[in-house]
Structures are given as structure tokens and as C-alpha cells.
Motif scaffolding. Structure first.
Motif, PDB file in Angstrom:
ATOM      1  N   LYS A 285      45.862  31.529  47.335  1.00 63.12           N
ATOM      2  CA  LYS A 285      45.930  32.980  47.189  1.00 63.12           C
ATOM      3  C   LYS A 285      44.570  33.494  46.750  1.00 63.12           C
ATOM      4  CE  LYS A 285      48.506  36.791  45.132  1.00 63.12           C
ATOM      5  NZ  LYS A 285      49.686  37.200  44.347  1.00 63.12           N
ATOM      6  N   SER A 286      44.059  34.473  47.459  1.00 66.38           N
ATOM      7  CA  SER A 286      42.721  34.987  47.185  1.00 66.38           C
ATOM      8  C   SER A 286      42.788  36.284  46.377  1.00 66.38           C
ATOM      9  CB  SER A 286      41.980  35.252  48.494  1.00 66.38           C
ATOM     10  OG  SER A 286      40.734  35.870  48.256  1.00 66.38           O
ATOM     11  N   TYR A 287      41.824  36.413  45.441  1.00 68.50           N
ATOM     12  CA  TYR A 287      41.684  37.639  44.655  1.00 68.50           C
ATOM     13  C   TYR A 287      40.331  38.293  44.922  1.00 68.50           C
ATOM     14  CZ  TYR A 287      45.672  35.893  41.957  1.00 68.50           C
ATOM     15  OH  TYR A 287      46.907  35.437  41.577  1.00 68.50           O
ATOM     16  N   THR A 288      39.748  38.006  46.091  1.00 69.53           N
ATOM     17  CA  THR A 288      38.412  38.514  46.368  1.00 69.53           C
ATOM     18  C   THR A 288      38.348  40.028  46.474  1.00 69.53           C
ATOM     19  OG1 THR A 288      38.764  38.181  48.747  1.00 69.53           O
ATOM     20  CG2 THR A 288      37.686  36.400  47.523  1.00 69.53           C
ATOM     21  N   ASP A 289      39.501  40.675  46.737  1.00 69.31           N
ATOM     22  CA  ASP A 289      39.501  42.134  46.814  1.00 69.31           C
ATOM     23  C   ASP A 289      39.654  42.782  45.444  1.00 69.31           C
ATOM     24  OD1 ASP A 289      42.073  41.228  46.449  1.00 69.31           O
ATOM     25  OD2 ASP A 289      42.995  42.813  47.674  1.00 69.31           O
ATOM     26  N   GLN A 290      39.699  41.972  44.391  1.00 69.56           N
ATOM     27  CA  GLN A 290      39.820  42.463  43.027  1.00 69.56           C
ATOM     28  C   GLN A 290      38.519  42.211  42.256  1.00 69.56           C
ATOM     29  OE1 GLN A 290      43.085  43.756  41.630  1.00 69.56           O
ATOM     30  NE2 GLN A 290      43.143  44.005  43.858  1.00 69.56           N
ATOM     31  N   VAL A 291      38.222  43.073  41.316  1.00 75.70           N
ATOM     32  CA  VAL A 291      37.137  42.818  40.355  1.00 75.70           C
ATOM     33  C   VAL A 291      37.728  42.022  39.200  1.00 75.70           C
ATOM     34  CG1 VAL A 291      35.513  43.846  38.725  1.00 75.70           C
ATOM     35  CG2 VAL A 291      35.864  44.892  40.973  1.00 75.70           C
ATOM     36  N   MET A 292      37.042  40.980  38.790  1.00 76.10           N
ATOM     37  CA  MET A 292      37.522  40.183  37.666  1.00 76.10           C
ATOM     38  C   MET A 292      36.440  40.125  36.587  1.00 76.10           C
ATOM     39  SD  MET A 292      38.985  36.285  37.506  1.00 76.10           S
ATOM     40  CE  MET A 292      37.507  35.601  38.248  1.00 76.10           C
ATOM     41  N   ILE A 293      36.858  40.376  35.362  1.00 76.34           N
ATOM     42  CA  ILE A 293      35.962  40.278  34.205  1.00 76.34           C
ATOM     43  C   ILE A 293      36.489  39.190  33.289  1.00 76.34           C
ATOM     44  CG2 ILE A 293      35.035  41.468  32.180  1.00 76.34           C
ATOM     45  CD1 ILE A 293      35.163  44.054  33.696  1.00 76.34           C
ATOM     46  N   ARG A 294      35.608  38.263  32.888  1.00 69.90           N
ATOM     47  CA  ARG A 294      35.987  37.185  31.980  1.00 69.90           C
ATOM     48  C   ARG A 294      35.068  37.174  30.766  1.00 69.90           C
ATOM     49  NH1 ARG A 294      34.997  34.384  36.301  1.00 69.90           N
ATOM     50  NH2 ARG A 294      33.546  33.001  35.240  1.00 69.90           N
ATOM     51  N   ALA A 295      35.674  36.994  29.604  1.00 67.23           N
ATOM     52  CA  ALA A 295      34.910  36.766  28.379  1.00 67.23           C
ATOM     53  C   ALA A 295      35.051  35.291  28.024  1.00 67.23           C
ATOM     54  CB  ALA A 295      35.430  37.639  27.247  1.00 67.23           C
ATOM     55  N   ASN A 296      33.932  34.663  27.682  1.00 64.84           N
ATOM     56  CA  ASN A 296      33.921  33.225  27.411  1.00 64.84           C
ATOM     57  C   ASN A 296      33.266  32.948  26.071  1.00 64.84           C
ATOM     58  OD1 ASN A 296      34.483  32.528  30.465  1.00 64.84           O
ATOM     59  ND2 ASN A 296      32.636  33.788  30.465  1.00 64.84           N
ATOM     60  N   ILE A 297      33.725  31.908  25.421  1.00 63.96           N
ATOM     61  CA  ILE A 297      33.051  31.389  24.236  1.00 63.96           C
ATOM     62  C   ILE A 297      33.008  29.870  24.371  1.00 63.96           C
ATOM     63  CG2 ILE A 297      35.201  31.340  22.878  1.00 63.96           C
ATOM     64  CD1 ILE A 297      33.420  31.933  20.408  1.00 63.96           C
ATOM     65  N   ASP A 298      31.863  29.283  24.113  1.00 64.91           N
ATOM     66  CA  ASP A 298      31.759  27.833  24.274  1.00 64.91           C
ATOM     67  C   ASP A 298      30.813  27.242  23.245  1.00 64.91           C
ATOM     68  OD1 ASP A 298      28.962  27.139  25.588  1.00 64.91           O
ATOM     69  OD2 ASP A 298      29.673  28.930  26.608  1.00 64.91           O
TER      70      ASP A 298
ATOM     71  N   ARG B 269      47.139  39.480  37.229  1.00 62.83           N
ATOM     72  CA  ARG B 269      46.280  40.337  36.416  1.00 62.83           C
ATOM     73  C   ARG B 269      45.548  39.559  35.315  1.00 62.83           C
ATOM     74  NH1 ARG B 269      45.159  43.688  39.682  1.00 62.83           N
ATOM     75  NH2 ARG B 269      46.464  45.480  40.176  1.00 62.83           N
ATOM     76  N   PHE B 270      46.291  38.816  34.510  1.00 66.08           N
ATOM     77  CA  PHE B 270      45.700  38.119  33.378  1.00 66.08           C
ATOM     78  C   PHE B 270      45.512  36.633  33.682  1.00 66.08           C
ATOM     79  CE2 PHE B 270      47.692  41.829  31.423  1.00 66.08           C
ATOM     80  CZ  PHE B 270      46.686  42.265  30.579  1.00 66.08           C
ATOM     81  N   LEU B 271      44.482  36.043  33.082  1.00 65.47           N
ATOM     82  CA  LEU B 271      44.244  34.615  33.187  1.00 65.47           C
ATOM     83  C   LEU B 271      43.533  34.134  31.930  1.00 65.47           C
ATOM     84  CD1 LEU B 271      41.022  34.016  35.199  1.00 65.47           C
ATOM     85  CD2 LEU B 271      42.064  36.275  35.221  1.00 65.47           C
TER      86      LEU B 271
ATOM     87  N   ILE C  73      39.101  34.151  28.785  1.00 64.92           N
ATOM     88  CA  ILE C  73      40.216  35.049  29.058  1.00 64.92           C
ATOM     89  C   ILE C  73      39.704  36.101  30.030  1.00 64.92           C
ATOM     90  CG2 ILE C  73      39.695  36.501  27.039  1.00 64.92           C
ATOM     91  CD1 ILE C  73      42.727  37.037  26.833  1.00 64.92           C
ATOM     92  N   GLY C  74      40.527  36.428  31.031  1.00 63.69           N
ATOM     93  CA  GLY C  74      40.052  37.342  32.048  1.00 63.69           C
ATOM     94  C   GLY C  74      41.110  38.343  32.488  1.00 63.69           C
ATOM     95  N   TYR C  75      40.632  39.356  33.221  1.00 63.22           N
ATOM     96  CA  TYR C  75      41.519  40.411  33.713  1.00 63.22           C
ATOM     97  C   TYR C  75      41.025  40.861  35.083  1.00 63.22           C
ATOM     98  CZ  TYR C  75      44.085  44.815  33.983  1.00 63.22           C
ATOM     99  OH  TYR C  75      44.906  45.840  34.386  1.00 63.22           O
ATOM    100  N   ARG C  76      41.950  41.042  36.021  1.00 61.62           N
ATOM    101  CA  ARG C  76      41.617  41.504  37.364  1.00 61.62           C
ATOM    102  C   ARG C  76      42.121  42.935  37.565  1.00 61.62           C
ATOM    103  NH1 ARG C  76      44.178  36.441  38.499  1.00 61.62           N
ATOM    104  NH2 ARG C  76      42.666  34.778  38.943  1.00 61.62           N
ATOM    105  N   PHE C  77      41.360  43.708  38.336  1.00 67.49           N
ATOM    106  CA  PHE C  77      41.773  45.082  38.619  1.00 67.49           C
ATOM    107  C   PHE C  77      41.139  45.525  39.935  1.00 67.49           C
ATOM    108  CE2 PHE C  77      38.048  45.060  35.931  1.00 67.49           C
ATOM    109  CZ  PHE C  77      37.187  45.963  36.534  1.00 67.49           C
ATOM    110  N   ALA C  78      41.702  46.566  40.521  1.00 68.51           N
ATOM    111  CA  ALA C  78      41.188  47.090  41.780  1.00 68.51           C
ATOM    112  C   ALA C  78      39.771  47.628  41.577  1.00 68.51           C
ATOM    113  CB  ALA C  78      42.112  48.190  42.304  1.00 68.51           C
ATOM    114  N   PRO C  79      38.877  47.392  42.531  1.00 70.46           N
ATOM    115  CA  PRO C  79      37.484  47.826  42.355  1.00 70.46           C
ATOM    116  C   PRO C  79      37.349  49.344  42.410  1.00 70.46           C
ATOM    117  CG  PRO C  79      37.827  47.031  44.579  1.00 70.46           C
ATOM    118  CD  PRO C  79      39.090  46.729  43.822  1.00 70.46           C
TER     119      PRO C  79
END
Length: 338
Positions: A29-42, A281-283, A314-320
């Protein structure tokens, strides 16, 4: 980290899942038509290990950076994934300047996914190291009380990238690298790739400036497996081995322009384990990666660059937004590969 233990940890799932990967089919399943923002800590644990001699006569010097925790922000759309990472000084473990000195860490990476290719480009800037294995040189040295030997002017700047090709068309590399896709059925793939970079090492010791320029290129073969559990969870281990060359140009003293050229054969190993949870939506999820890079010098001298880190995201997808979609479409008409 000892490589023997790392190899055992990552080889086990690597070979355990390999047999299944040959017969699995994939539904992606592709989410390429969505904008995804992820915040990371490492936890970025980067070190350079210099070894001389053999057996009981072997001496090691381990240079590490003070900043052990990074934060980063990633933005994905279509085939483009961009990430900016830095080490905030206010986080505990990044501000022990009195004992370890000041360190700074910044990197920017850009990843593209045209067809079955994975193209990665990055820039990294690290400054401020300390001698980590102080007890090997000063037996009476006490951790937490005595200061480490510091190299505040030791700086490493790297420009590089990698070009990879996914052999199995039913395997989704994006589901592991950026979570831009979701693989519904377990599958794996061999992934050959080239890595290359230019690194600039500079330091000031007793008022004398030194500089070394390194050019590296390597050919690698990796195996990735995406084990899907249920509809929303996956576990993805991978392991890669590589062989290459390093070409060095070293200025021991910039004042007299004395330059030394050298060539080396390099060995590289890297591996990782990714566990992720996904909805439309969430990941969120976590990763543990390691890489080890080594080459031999003359007189039984070995230099290693080891990197070990764990990451939570943690990330979130939404329509561009229309402005993003329209801008991308205009660029795509001029650059069809996008």
C-alpha cells in the motif's frame, strides 16, 4: 560494541527469515500521495578507534563525541524524503562539557526512490572529541570525577551518499527506510549498493594545524526482510557486508605543506532491526542500527569507525496542501524521474 555479538544478533533473524522470503508474495500500500512528517530521537554513539600492535602489545585509542542524543525532523512526499538532525545541548548527556568538552553534531540527508532505486545523499558535520578509554592510559583515573583528554578542534565533515537497487519487485524498501509504504505480506530482497563519500578531518594540536582528506568508495550486498505481523505491525532485520577502497591525502603540518598520500583496502559491515506500527494516519516505531568500518595501515595499525544507535519515531500523514502538490507537479514535468 563487539562485532561478534552484533553479528550473532543480526545474523539470526537474517537467515531465519531468508527461507520464507523466497516464496512470499507482496501486497504493498502506497502513501506517496500523502505528506508525512516524522519526529525522531536517537542515541548517536560515534567513535573512531585507532589500534597499534597485536595481541598483548596492542594499544587502542577511542575518540568519541560528547553528544549522545540527537533529534531530527523528516518530511516525505512522493519519492522524496528529507531529514535534518542535530544534537540539542539541553538534553541530559549532551551537556557534560566540564569532563568531556563541547561537541557539536549536525547532518542533513536526502533520499529519493525512483522506481527500484534508492538514492541517498548526506552532509555531516561533527566537532569536539574526547579520549574515551582513559583508564588504559591512566589506571588511577576515576570516571565521573576526572576529566577526559579533550580534542575540541578535532572536526570531521563528510559529504556522501549511496546508490542501491532492490532486486525483488515485491519488496517495499520504503516501508523500512521512510514508512512511505506499507507492506501487507512478508517478503525480503537482496539489495546491492554502492557507498561513497569525501571526508575532511582537521585538528589543531600545540598550535599546529593538520588536515586529512579521505575519498571512499565501496561495493556492498545486503539482505532485507520485512516480516509482517497482523495488519499493523512489522519486524524488519537487515545485514550488509562490503569491500572497498580509501584514498587519503594527509597534511601533517599545514605550515610547510608536507603532504602524504596513501591507499587502503576497506571492510564494512552494517545491520539493523526495525519494529514499526502503522495506520493510514499515525505511525510509530523504533530502530537499532550498527555500522563498523575498518582498514589496515602500516606497522600493524588499524583504524576503525564504529557507529551504534537506537531510534524512536512518531509520524503523521495528511493530504498535501495545494501549494505543495502544484509545486511538485510543475517540477515533475521538468524532471520526469520525480
Amino acid at each position: 560494541m563487539k562485532l561478534s555479538k552484533a553479528v550473532f544478533v543480526f545474523l539470526f533473524p537474517f537467515f531465519a527469515f531468508y527461507g520464507r522470503a523466497q516464496s512470499d508474495t507482496t501486497n504493498i500500500k502506497s502513501y506517496t500521495d500523502q505528506v508525512m512528517i516524522r519526529a525522531n530521537i536517537d542515541t548517536n554513539i560515534e567513535s573512531y578507534i585507532f589500534s597499534q600492535g597485536e595481541g598483548k602489545n596492542e594499544n587502542q585509542m577511542t575518540f568519541s563525541i560528547n553528544n549522545k542524543t540527537r533529534t531530527s525532523l523528516s518530511v516525505d512526499y512522493k519519492i522524496i524524503s528529507a531529514t535534518l538532525s542535530f544534537s540539542p545541548h539541553f538534553i541530559s548527556g549532551n551537556n557534560d562539557d566540564e569532563l568531556k568538552g563541547k561537541s557539536s553534531y549536525t547532518d542533513f540527508s536526502l533520499r529519493l526512490f525512483p522506481k527500484k532505486f534508492i538514492q541517498t545523499l548526506y552532509y555531516k558535520n561533527v566537532k569536539g572529541f574526547y579520549l574515551e578509554n582513559m583508564k588504559d592510559f591512566l589506571p588511577g583515573w576515576q570516571e565521573g570525577k576526572d576529566a577526559y583528554i579533550q580534542f575540541p578542534d578535532f572536526r570531521v565533515q563528510s559529504f556522501g551518499g549511496s546508490t542501491a537497487y532492490v532486486l525483488n519487485e515485491n519488496f517495499s524498501a520504503k516501508s523500512i527506510y521512510t514508512q512511505g509504504e506499507w507492506q501487507k505480506k512478508s517478503s525480503g530482497s537482496w539489495v546491492p549498493f554502492l557507498d561513497y563519500d569525501i571526508s575532511l578531518f582537521t585538528n589543531i594540536t600545540d598550535g599546529q594545524k593538520s588536515k586529512e582528506i579521505q575519498y571512499k568508495i565501496g561495493a556492498n550486498m545486503g539482505y532485507f526482510y520485512n516480516w509482517v505481523i497482523g495488519k499493523k505491525v512489522h519486524i524488519a532485520p537487515y545485514l550488509a557486508l562490503g569491500l572497498g577502497g580509501k584514498f587519503s591525502s594527509y597534511y601533517e603540518n599545514l605550515s610547510d605543506k608536507s603532504r602524504v598520500n596513501a591507499q587502503y583496502v576497506t571492510i564494512r559491515m552494517e545491520g539493523g532491526l526495525h519494529i514499526g506500527y502503522n495506520t493510514d494516519r499515525f505511525l510509530f516505531g523504533g530502530k537499532m542500527n550498527f555500522s563498523a568500518y575498518a582498514y589496515d595501515q602500516k606497522n600493524n595499525q588499524t583504524v576503525e569507525n564504529n557507529n551504534l544507535y537506537g531510534l524512536l519515531y512518531i509520524g503523521y500523514r495528511f493530504a498535501p496542501p495545494k501549494v505543495v502538490k502544484n509545486t511538485y507537479d510543475k517540477i515533475q514535468k521538468k524532471i520526469p524521474v520525480l
